[in-house]
Design a protein around this motif. Structure first.
Motif, PDB file in Angstrom:
ATOM      1  N   LEU A  26     -30.082   0.729 -21.804  1.00  0.00           N
ATOM      2  CA  LEU A  26     -30.411   0.482 -23.209  1.00  0.00           C
ATOM      3  C   LEU A  26     -31.888   0.749 -23.491  1.00  0.00           C
ATOM      4  O   LEU A  26     -32.241   1.300 -24.542  1.00  0.00           O
ATOM      5  N   VAL A  27     -32.742   0.361 -22.549  1.00  0.00           N
ATOM      6  CA  VAL A  27     -34.175   0.600 -22.707  1.00  0.00           C
ATOM      7  C   VAL A  27     -34.466   2.102 -22.739  1.00  0.00           C
ATOM      8  O   VAL A  27     -35.253   2.579 -23.568  1.00  0.00           O
ATOM      9  N   VAL A  28     -33.807   2.852 -21.856  1.00  0.00           N
ATOM     10  CA  VAL A  28     -34.017   4.305 -21.806  1.00  0.00           C
ATOM     11  C   VAL A  28     -33.543   4.958 -23.101  1.00  0.00           C
ATOM     12  O   VAL A  28     -34.224   5.821 -23.674  1.00  0.00           O
ATOM     13  N   ILE A  29     -32.345   4.549 -23.585  1.00  0.00           N
ATOM     14  CA  ILE A  29     -31.812   5.110 -24.831  1.00  0.00           C
ATOM     15  C   ILE A  29     -32.738   4.799 -25.999  1.00  0.00           C
ATOM     16  O   ILE A  29     -33.033   5.671 -26.832  1.00  0.00           O
ATOM     17  N   TYR A  30     -33.215   3.557 -26.057  1.00  0.00           N
ATOM     18  CA  TYR A  30     -34.125   3.157 -27.129  1.00  0.00           C
ATOM     19  C   TYR A  30     -35.420   3.976 -27.062  1.00  0.00           C
ATOM     20  O   TYR A  30     -35.921   4.437 -28.088  1.00  0.00           O
ATOM     21  N   TYR A  31     -35.921   4.175 -25.865  1.00  0.00           N
ATOM     22  CA  TYR A  31     -37.152   4.948 -25.681  1.00  0.00           C
ATOM     23  C   TYR A  31     -36.961   6.385 -26.166  1.00  0.00           C
ATOM     24  O   TYR A  31     -37.818   6.935 -26.874  1.00  0.00           O
ATOM     25  N   ILE A  32     -35.834   6.991 -25.803  1.00  0.00           N
ATOM     26  CA  ILE A  32     -35.567   8.370 -26.202  1.00  0.00           C
ATOM     27  C   ILE A  32     -35.469   8.483 -27.720  1.00  0.00           C
ATOM     28  O   ILE A  32     -35.907   9.457 -28.323  1.00  0.00           O
ATOM     29  N   LYS A  33     -34.903   7.457 -28.359  1.00  0.00           N
ATOM     30  CA  LYS A  33     -34.696   7.493 -29.802  1.00  0.00           C
ATOM     31  C   LYS A  33     -35.978   7.278 -30.600  1.00  0.00           C
ATOM     32  O   LYS A  33     -36.123   7.816 -31.708  1.00  0.00           O
ATOM     33  N   VAL A  34     -36.895   6.482 -30.101  1.00  0.00           N
ATOM     34  CA  VAL A  34     -38.061   6.104 -30.922  1.00  0.00           C
ATOM     35  C   VAL A  34     -39.405   6.563 -30.363  1.00  0.00           C
ATOM     36  O   VAL A  34     -40.376   6.663 -31.118  1.00  0.00           O
ATOM     37  N   ALA A  35     -39.495   6.838 -29.097  1.00  0.00           N
ATOM     38  CA  ALA A  35     -40.796   7.205 -28.513  1.00  0.00           C
ATOM     39  C   ALA A  35     -41.144   8.654 -28.844  1.00  0.00           C
ATOM     40  O   ALA A  35     -40.277   9.469 -29.166  1.00  0.00           O
ATOM     41  N   GLY A  36     -42.409   8.983 -28.759  1.00  0.00           N
ATOM     42  CA  GLY A  36     -42.858  10.341 -29.008  1.00  0.00           C
ATOM     43  C   GLY A  36     -42.653  11.218 -27.789  1.00  0.00           C
ATOM     44  O   GLY A  36     -43.470  11.222 -26.875  1.00  0.00           O
ATOM     45  N   ILE A  37     -41.534  11.954 -27.761  1.00  0.00           N
ATOM     46  CA  ILE A  37     -41.241  12.836 -26.634  1.00  0.00           C
ATOM     47  C   ILE A  37     -41.119  14.274 -27.143  1.00  0.00           C
ATOM     48  O   ILE A  37     -40.805  14.512 -28.304  1.00  0.00           O
ATOM     49  N   TYR A  38     -41.384  15.225 -26.260  1.00  0.00           N
ATOM     50  CA  TYR A  38     -41.371  16.633 -26.624  1.00  0.00           C
ATOM     51  C   TYR A  38     -40.021  17.030 -27.202  1.00  0.00           C
ATOM     52  O   TYR A  38     -38.981  16.689 -26.628  1.00  0.00           O
ATOM     53  N   PRO A  39     -40.038  17.777 -28.318  1.00  0.00           N
ATOM     54  CA  PRO A  39     -41.182  18.215 -29.132  1.00  0.00           C
ATOM     55  C   PRO A  39     -41.451  17.271 -30.316  1.00  0.00           C
ATOM     56  O   PRO A  39     -42.211  17.628 -31.211  1.00  0.00           O
ATOM     57  N   GLU A  40     -40.808  16.093 -30.286  1.00  0.00           N
ATOM     58  CA  GLU A  40     -40.980  15.141 -31.391  1.00  0.00           C
ATOM     59  C   GLU A  40     -42.056  14.116 -31.030  1.00  0.00           C
ATOM     60  O   GLU A  40     -41.840  12.906 -31.042  1.00  0.00           O
ATOM     61  N   THR A  41     -43.221  14.629 -30.706  1.00  0.00           N
ATOM     62  CA  THR A  41     -44.311  13.769 -30.249  1.00  0.00           C
ATOM     63  C   THR A  41     -44.974  12.996 -31.382  1.00  0.00           C
ATOM     64  O   THR A  41     -45.731  12.060 -31.125  1.00  0.00           O
ATOM     65  N   ASN A  42     -44.693  13.387 -32.626  1.00  0.00           N
ATOM     66  CA  ASN A  42     -45.330  12.737 -33.783  1.00  0.00           C
ATOM     67  C   ASN A  42     -44.427  11.733 -34.477  1.00  0.00           C
ATOM     68  O   ASN A  42     -44.593  11.466 -35.672  1.00  0.00           O
ATOM     69  N   ARG A  43     -43.471  11.166 -33.765  1.00  0.00           N
ATOM     70  CA  ARG A  43     -42.501  10.276 -34.392  1.00  0.00           C
ATOM     71  C   ARG A  43     -43.137   9.092 -35.110  1.00  0.00           C
ATOM     72  O   ARG A  43     -42.606   8.599 -36.097  1.00  0.00           O
TER      73      ARG A  43
END
Length: 325
Positions: free
Chosen positions: A37-54
């Motif tokens: 759940l933590v990993v899924i949440y991180y992928i959804k909201v954290a700034g990861i390539y190429p959506e680094t400006n979330r």
């Protein structure tokens, strides 16, 4: 002390192996689920390539329309092109605003112009601002230009994965690729994004102006085929941007209510003239040109109703309706 605890735990496991096995398995599954759940949440909201400006992004994915007369009558869908053009592209206090044609392009097949071998690819119809909102790494070339986009020139960006699969190299700028029997020239190659970055993920990015009828996706003047991603200068600008959208919505609703009123009055007047044996079109046109109320019958208060309308406003509404604007 620690050694004593381990010895006690070992003896308890030996005494109740079945219960201990279930206990250890359950604890392990619980920890695994929490980590997932933590990993899924991180992928959804954290700034990861190429959506680094979330942290500075706002996403508008749909529009909801509700009838004021019938609570059971409503529609929800993607955004119409005219709203993208009139509202979102004119927002103030933003760094970039991108419209993504979600229903303009979808899955397709890519191949070399001289080859019959095709591979499936995920397409995304985008604009120039897409490359400002999302932080893609170009391994070759650059995005299509503003002039390319405005002219609908068939220049595209592809992922490194597609380049390797089709050309066996990432250095493919200037080469041609056929997608669904339409030929495009490759202007850039980007590092392949993760499928988990749903907003930006694709394998081929095409200017939405390359698709015929890209500006015709307008239903009820509100529903269409686009999603909008706004990149604010900072998160503190969110309230200002929301206020602009709310103000546009208010004006849009007022205009829709006015159009509905005009439509209702014209329909009523048309029916009244028809009841009295007149040619409704000729009589209404005569009234609009001369503003002489005697063109309209008093039957069912038709004359009183049509005089509520401003003639210039009526003409504007009729022209907009005719042109589908």
């Amino acid at each position: 002390m620690v050694r004593t605890y381990f010895n006690q735990a070992f003896h308890l496991i030996r005494q109740n192996p079945l219960f201990s096995g279930f206990y250890i398995l359950g604890t392990g599954l619980a920890i695994s689920m929490v980590m997932l759940l933590v990993v899924i949440y991180y992928i959804k909201v954290a700034g990861i390539y190429p959506e680094t400006n979330r942290a500075r992004m706002m996403v508008i994915s749909d529009v909801h329309m509700q009838s004021v007369d019938n609570s059971n009558s409503n529609s929800t869908g993607l955004i119409a092109y005219n709203i993208v053009k009139d509202l979102f592209y004119n927002l103030k206090g933003t760094e970039a605003v991108s419209a993504i044609g979600t229903y303009v392009a979808g899955d397709g097949y890519a191949q070399l112009p001289s080859s019959k071998h095709r591979i499936p690819v995920v397409q995304k119809a985008v604009d120039v601002a897409f490359w400002k909102v999302f932080d893609f790494d170009f391994v070759d070339g650059a995005p299509f230009s503003e002039s390319d986009f405005a002219s609908g020139i068939h220049h595209i960006v592809i992922s490194e994965e597609v380049a390797q699969r089709i050309f066996n190299t990432s250095k493919v700028v200037g080469k041609y690729l056929t997608i669904d029997f339409v030929e495009y020239k490759i202007c850039g190659v980007v590092k392949t994004p993760s499928y988990a970055t749903e907003l930006s993920y694709a394998q081929v990015w095409i200017p939405y102006t390359c698709f015929p009828g890209y500006d015709k996706y307008n239903q009820y003047d509100a529903l269409g085929a686009y999603e909008v991603v706004i990149l604010a200068r900072s998160s503190s600008d969110f309230d200002s941007i929301k206020a602009q959208v709310d103000e546009f919505t208010r004006k849009f609703n007022v205009a829709q209510e006015k159009d509905a009123e005009i439509r209702h009055i014209l329909t009523t007047v048309y029916a009244a003239l028809e009841d009295k044996g007149y040619n409704p079109i000729n009589q209404i046109v005569g009234y609009i040109l001369s503003e002489d109320p005697t063109y309209i019958t008093n039957h069912n208060s038709a004359r009183t109703l049509i005089r509520k309308l401003d003639r210039d406003e009526l003409l504007q509404t009729l022209v907009r309706s005719y042109l589908g604007k």
